[in-house]
Design a protein around this motif. Structure first.
Motif, PDB file in Angstrom:
ATOM      1  N   PRO A 280      -2.375  -3.785  10.077  1.00 11.73           N
ATOM      2  CA  PRO A 280      -3.082  -4.109   8.832  1.00 11.73           C
ATOM      3  C   PRO A 280      -4.057  -2.963   8.517  1.00 11.73           C
ATOM      4  O   PRO A 280      -4.481  -2.253   9.447  1.00 11.73           O
ATOM      5  N   PHE A 281      -4.417  -2.790   7.242  1.00  9.71           N
ATOM      6  CA  PHE A 281      -5.165  -1.592   6.866  1.00  9.71           C
ATOM      7  C   PHE A 281      -6.470  -1.381   7.658  1.00  9.71           C
ATOM      8  O   PHE A 281      -6.724  -0.263   8.137  1.00  9.71           O
ATOM      9  N   PRO A 282      -7.308  -2.413   7.830  1.00  6.36           N
ATOM     10  CA  PRO A 282      -8.574  -2.166   8.558  1.00  6.36           C
ATOM     11  C   PRO A 282      -8.337  -1.622   9.964  1.00  6.36           C
ATOM     12  O   PRO A 282      -9.055  -0.722  10.419  1.00  6.36           O
ATOM     13  N   GLU A 283      -7.292  -2.143  10.629  1.00  7.24           N
ATOM     14  CA  GLU A 283      -6.988  -1.667  11.988  1.00  7.24           C
ATOM     15  C   GLU A 283      -6.430  -0.238  11.932  1.00  7.24           C
ATOM     16  O   GLU A 283      -6.763   0.603  12.778  1.00  7.24           O
ATOM     17  N   ALA A 284      -5.597   0.054  10.927  1.00  3.77           N
ATOM     18  CA  ALA A 284      -5.063   1.418  10.783  1.00  3.77           C
ATOM     19  C   ALA A 284      -6.212   2.407  10.618  1.00  3.77           C
ATOM     20  O   ALA A 284      -6.217   3.488  11.215  1.00  3.77           O
ATOM     21  N   LEU A 285      -7.210   2.008   9.840  1.00  4.43           N
ATOM     22  CA  LEU A 285      -8.359   2.884   9.610  1.00  4.43           C
ATOM     23  C   LEU A 285      -9.123   3.113  10.918  1.00  4.43           C
ATOM     24  O   LEU A 285      -9.502   4.254  11.237  1.00  4.43           O
ATOM     25  N   LEU A 442       1.530   3.500   9.789  1.00  2.00           N
ATOM     26  CA  LEU A 442       1.795   2.687   8.610  1.00  2.00           C
ATOM     27  C   LEU A 442       0.704   1.643   8.493  1.00  2.00           C
ATOM     28  O   LEU A 442       0.318   1.034   9.495  1.00  2.00           O
ATOM     29  N   ALA A 443       0.212   1.443   7.288  1.00  2.00           N
ATOM     30  CA  ALA A 443      -0.690   0.319   7.029  1.00  2.00           C
ATOM     31  C   ALA A 443       0.104  -0.749   6.286  1.00  2.00           C
ATOM     32  O   ALA A 443       0.732  -0.474   5.269  1.00  2.00           O
ATOM     33  N   LEU A 444       0.090  -1.962   6.838  1.00  4.34           N
ATOM     34  CA  LEU A 444       0.860  -3.064   6.252  1.00  4.34           C
ATOM     35  C   LEU A 444       0.011  -3.696   5.145  1.00  4.34           C
ATOM     36  O   LEU A 444      -0.751  -4.625   5.375  1.00  4.34           O
ATOM     37  N   THR A 445       0.148  -3.138   3.965  1.00  6.21           N
ATOM     38  CA  THR A 445      -0.701  -3.502   2.838  1.00  6.21           C
ATOM     39  C   THR A 445       0.075  -4.381   1.856  1.00  6.21           C
ATOM     40  O   THR A 445       1.301  -4.405   1.884  1.00  6.21           O
ATOM     41  N   PRO A 446      -0.642  -5.088   0.960  1.00  7.78           N
ATOM     42  CA  PRO A 446       0.067  -5.887  -0.035  1.00  7.78           C
ATOM     43  C   PRO A 446       0.652  -5.019  -1.145  1.00  7.78           C
ATOM     44  O   PRO A 446       0.250  -3.870  -1.314  1.00  7.78           O
ATOM     45  N   GLY A 447       1.586  -5.562  -1.891  1.00  9.68           N
ATOM     46  CA  GLY A 447       2.213  -4.825  -2.993  1.00  9.68           C
ATOM     47  C   GLY A 447       3.680  -5.213  -3.092  1.00  9.68           C
ATOM     48  O   GLY A 447       4.170  -6.048  -2.332  1.00  9.68           O
ATOM     49  N   TYR A 448       4.368  -4.572  -4.031  1.00  6.46           N
ATOM     50  CA  TYR A 448       5.780  -4.920  -4.256  1.00  6.46           C
ATOM     51  C   TYR A 448       6.693  -4.399  -3.154  1.00  6.46           C
ATOM     52  O   TYR A 448       7.872  -4.722  -3.124  1.00  6.46           O
ATOM     53  N   THR A 449       6.181  -3.538  -2.284  1.00  6.72           N
ATOM     54  CA  THR A 449       6.993  -3.080  -1.148  1.00  6.72           C
ATOM     55  C   THR A 449       6.369  -3.578   0.162  1.00  6.72           C
ATOM     56  O   THR A 449       6.414  -2.896   1.180  1.00  6.72           O
TER      57      THR A 449
END
Ligand code: ZN
Length: 482
Positions: A280-285, A442-449
């Motif tokens: 998830p993005f916070p962890e990726a950061l 990779l950051a598992l972020t929301p969106g269409y992909t």
């Protein structure tokens, strides 16, 4: 010998409501294709043309059209390009060799390639064989198999063998014409959703599966075998991966071999995990900040224009600003209004602007930001600006553009290698970014992909479908595509 050549390529993300219009395509028709092809480098179409030219084939130019992955193709755009291809097929032909993506969806049509090939087959007549090269992320349909004689797929992801694949397709067509044999193709569906980020060919399990194709092709009477991964962000009835085999006029062998390849693929199912560390993005950061050197590339892969994302979600940017992170580049956000504000204000100006949108929900507001316009110029082939907000350089572009080459940032006046962290609207890193990256994730972020498929609302795909459904027995013989 007269052979129709052309290409029509779009990867359509059905979760993205924005239609891909005719002006979104780089397209050339008839003789004008030659100009586009000279700029095409090692494209599949150039591979096709190279082989045919060497054998003195007379080209019948049709259309060459491709657009950045995005929402389904508008009906008028599809019909317009399709009709140009059909017009070219009205004269006498010995064969047809096309490059298609294989995951194009039209706003009211799930199986665009099936529709196109059926129309082309009808226009050219039953004695004109059609052979196509396809992207590895193609969905193979019964209509495609009924209308064309053979398909050949890429064997690398990231795709670096488009040219070679085009060559293989043209070779196959030429051989069948010169030696007067029929090409017979069978394909077996693999009911799974798998993303490119889970199936890079330099990593397991694709690293083991691709050599199997090469081995298969050495068998007598087998001419070409392919694994197609399908496209997970197409919520359509034909969504699936597949194993496909082309033989020298031997249906039984084609079906048996395709089933065998499908069986081996399915045995590797649990190995289809992210081939790059994914968080998830916070962890990726946090992980990126722990790396001693830079730049660390974080792919905002839930909003990847390379797979049809809208390229304007700003949830990760909100997090970066809230954390007070510095020495970071974020982008590009495709937002023509925000770009216009930057351009009107001019370089060096301090502005307030609303950027992108905070979620993919309808009418979602943008992110209000205040910062300084530090650069104006071009990012690849689109206009762009850099807005510095706190310690984050935000790249804003006029149009969606894939983040494939750090040179595009250099062109804008930036030094990508000088940042600690690059947050890129991207899926798996392009080799050009990998070359400058101290690390990639990779950051598992929301969106269409969104890579977490269970968070997307699928309505049309057939069930069961792995990994949404896990407890089912897969028998290749139940999944012959016909
Ligand atoms: Zn692909």
């Amino acid at each position: 010998m007269r052979i129709l050549i052309g290409s029509f390529s779009h990867e359509s993300n059905t979760f993205n409501p924005e239609r891909t219009k005719l002006e979104d395509f780089d397209a050339a028709y008839g003789q004008d294709m030659e100009v586009l092809m000279t700029q095409g480098g090692r494209s599949a179409l150039n591979g096709i043309a190279g082989v045919l030219q060497k054998h003195g084939v007379e080209f019948v130019f049709s259309a060459a059209a491709r657009a950045t992955p995005g929402g389904p193709v508008a009906r008028a755009a599809y019909d317009s390009i399709k009709n140009r291809i059909l017009e070219a097929a009205s004269g006498p032909l010995d064969g047809i060799c096309l490059h298609l993506h294989g995951s194009m969806t039209v706003e009211d049509l799930d199986d665009a390639e099936g529709d196109l090939l059926a129309a082309l087959h009808a226009a050219a007549g039953p004695n004109v064989p059609i052979v196509c090269s396809l992207d590895m992320h193609a969905m193979v349909s019964a209509a495609m198999l009924r209308s064309a004689q053979a398909f050949v797929g890429y064997r690398t992801a990231p795709h670096i063998d488009a040219y070679e694949t085009g060559r293989r397709a043209a070779d196959l067509l030429l051989r069948s014409l010169q030696e007067s044999f029929s090409l017979t193709t069978a394909a077996v569906a693999l009911p799974l959703l798998v993303s490119g980020e889970q199936s890079e060919t330099s990593k397991a399990p694709m690293k083991q599966l691709i050599p199997l194709l090469i081995q298969t092709d050495r068998q007598p009477s087998i001419l070409a075998s392919s694994y197609f991964m399908g496209f997970p962000w197409a919520d359509v009835s034909i969504s699936a991966a597949s194993a496909l085999v082309v033989t020298r006029d031997d249906r039984d062998l084609a079906e048996r071999t395709a089933q065998g390849l499908a069986h081996v693929f399915w045995q590797h199912l649990e190995q289809f995990q992210f081939t790059t560390a994914a968080y998830p993005f916070p962890e990726a950061l946090r992980q990126a900040q722990a790396v001693g050197s830079g730049p660390v590339c974080i792919a905002d892969c839930g909003d990847n224009p390379g797979a049809g994302g809208s390229q304007n979600t700003v949830a990760p940017l909100e997090h970066l600003l809230a954390e007070g992170t510095t020495d970071v580049l974020f982008g590009a956000i495709a937002d023509p209004q925000a770009l216009a504000v930057c351009e009107q204000a001019g370089r060096g100006s301090d502005i307030q602007v609303e950027l992108g949108r905070t979620s993919i929900a309808e009418n979602s507001p943008g992110l209000k930001a205040s910062g300084r316009v530090t650069h104006l110029g071009e990012l690849g082939r689109t206009r762009a600006a850099v807005l510095r907000v706190q310690g984050v350089d935000i790249v804003i572009s006029q149009r969606r553009t894939m983040m494939l080459d750090p040179q595009d940032l250099v062109q804008l006046g930036l030094d990508p290698a000088s940042y600690r962290i690059l947050v890129l609207k991207s899926g798996y890193l392009d080799p050009k970014y990998e070359a400058i990256a101290a690390a990639g994730m990779l950051a598992l972020t929301p969106g269409y992909t969104n890579q977490r498929f269970s968070e997307l609302h699928y309505e049309r795909i057939l069930r069961p479908m792995y990994p949404l459904d896990q407890d089912f027995v897969y028998r290749p013989s139940d999944y012959l595509i016909r």
